[in-house]
Write a protein that holds these residues in place. Sequence first.
Motif, PDB file in Angstrom:
ATOM      1  N   LEU A  38      22.809 -40.789  58.998  1.00 57.72           N
ATOM      2  CA  LEU A  38      23.245 -41.349  59.192  1.00 57.72           C
ATOM      3  C   LEU A  38      23.491 -43.095  58.347  1.00 57.72           C
ATOM      4  O   LEU A  38      23.834 -43.790  57.514  1.00 57.72           O
ATOM      5  N   GLN A  39      22.419 -43.154  58.785  1.00 59.50           N
ATOM      6  CA  GLN A  39      21.489 -44.899  58.646  1.00 59.50           C
ATOM      7  C   GLN A  39      21.475 -44.631  57.131  1.00 59.50           C
ATOM      8  O   GLN A  39      21.933 -46.303  56.058  1.00 59.50           O
ATOM      9  N   GLU A  51      31.575 -42.466  64.883  1.00 61.92           N
ATOM     10  CA  GLU A  51      31.912 -42.941  65.911  1.00 61.92           C
ATOM     11  C   GLU A  51      31.022 -42.882  67.578  1.00 61.92           C
ATOM     12  O   GLU A  51      30.571 -43.173  68.701  1.00 61.92           O
ATOM     13  N   CYS A  52      29.311 -42.840  66.845  1.00 58.09           N
ATOM     14  CA  CYS A  52      28.571 -42.143  67.393  1.00 58.09           C
ATOM     15  C   CYS A  52      28.160 -43.381  68.578  1.00 58.09           C
ATOM     16  O   CYS A  52      27.414 -43.182  69.586  1.00 58.09           O
ATOM     17  N   GLY A  58      29.965 -36.235  67.106  1.00 56.59           N
ATOM     18  CA  GLY A  58      30.593 -35.188  66.381  1.00 56.59           C
ATOM     19  C   GLY A  58      31.626 -36.099  65.456  1.00 56.59           C
ATOM     20  O   GLY A  58      31.947 -35.081  64.690  1.00 56.59           O
ATOM     21  N   ALA A  59      31.951 -37.388  65.579  1.00 52.36           N
ATOM     22  CA  ALA A  59      32.778 -37.780  64.064  1.00 52.36           C
ATOM     23  C   ALA A  59      32.496 -37.798  62.952  1.00 52.36           C
ATOM     24  O   ALA A  59      32.974 -37.933  61.945  1.00 52.36           O
ATOM     25  N   CYS A  60      30.954 -38.057  62.979  1.00 55.46           N
ATOM     26  CA  CYS A  60      30.269 -37.398  62.095  1.00 55.46           C
ATOM     27  C   CYS A  60      30.163 -36.501  61.295  1.00 55.46           C
ATOM     28  O   CYS A  60      29.628 -36.530  60.598  1.00 55.46           O
ATOM     29  N   PRO A  86      24.595 -35.887  60.781  1.00 57.47           N
ATOM     30  CA  PRO A  86      24.169 -37.181  59.818  1.00 57.47           C
ATOM     31  C   PRO A  86      23.365 -38.277  61.011  1.00 57.47           C
ATOM     32  O   PRO A  86      22.168 -38.885  60.857  1.00 57.47           O
ATOM     33  N   CYS A  87      23.952 -38.460  61.668  1.00 56.91           N
ATOM     34  CA  CYS A  87      23.761 -39.273  62.776  1.00 56.91           C
ATOM     35  C   CYS A  87      22.161 -38.821  63.804  1.00 56.91           C
ATOM     36  O   CYS A  87      21.514 -40.162  64.678  1.00 56.91           O
TER      37      CYS A  87
END
Length: 127
Positions: A38-39, A51-52, A58-60, A86-87
Amino acid sequence: MKVSSQTLTCKAPFNKAPIVSLEGQPVLLYTTEHQSLLQALEQKQVKIFSECRNGFCGACKTKINRGSVTYHTEPLVELEQDECLPCCCHPQSDIDLDLSPKGADIIESKHSIQYREKLQQYQVEEV
């Protein structure tokens, strides 16, 4: 002159940095400098909802078209075989995600740059 033949060995296997693609378009080379997928995606301005950081796990959730990931933190939501968060993961191999490359700072090959320049040249000549 004395020549000796020695065999060089590597204790750890060489692993190349995974290439992260979006809908088949290479976008970034994932390195150990990235803390998470994610980063890395956010650094390249990839539009991905998350929204992690606000506590909504679970948002990503993202579909994987090709490749695999390894989790550095166990996901708190149930995932299908072709999904990742991805987070809390990083690519284990080259990976293609079902995310749009539109607006992302994408990697362009020499061939695609030359094609784009030729196309722009023809558009200027038509005007």
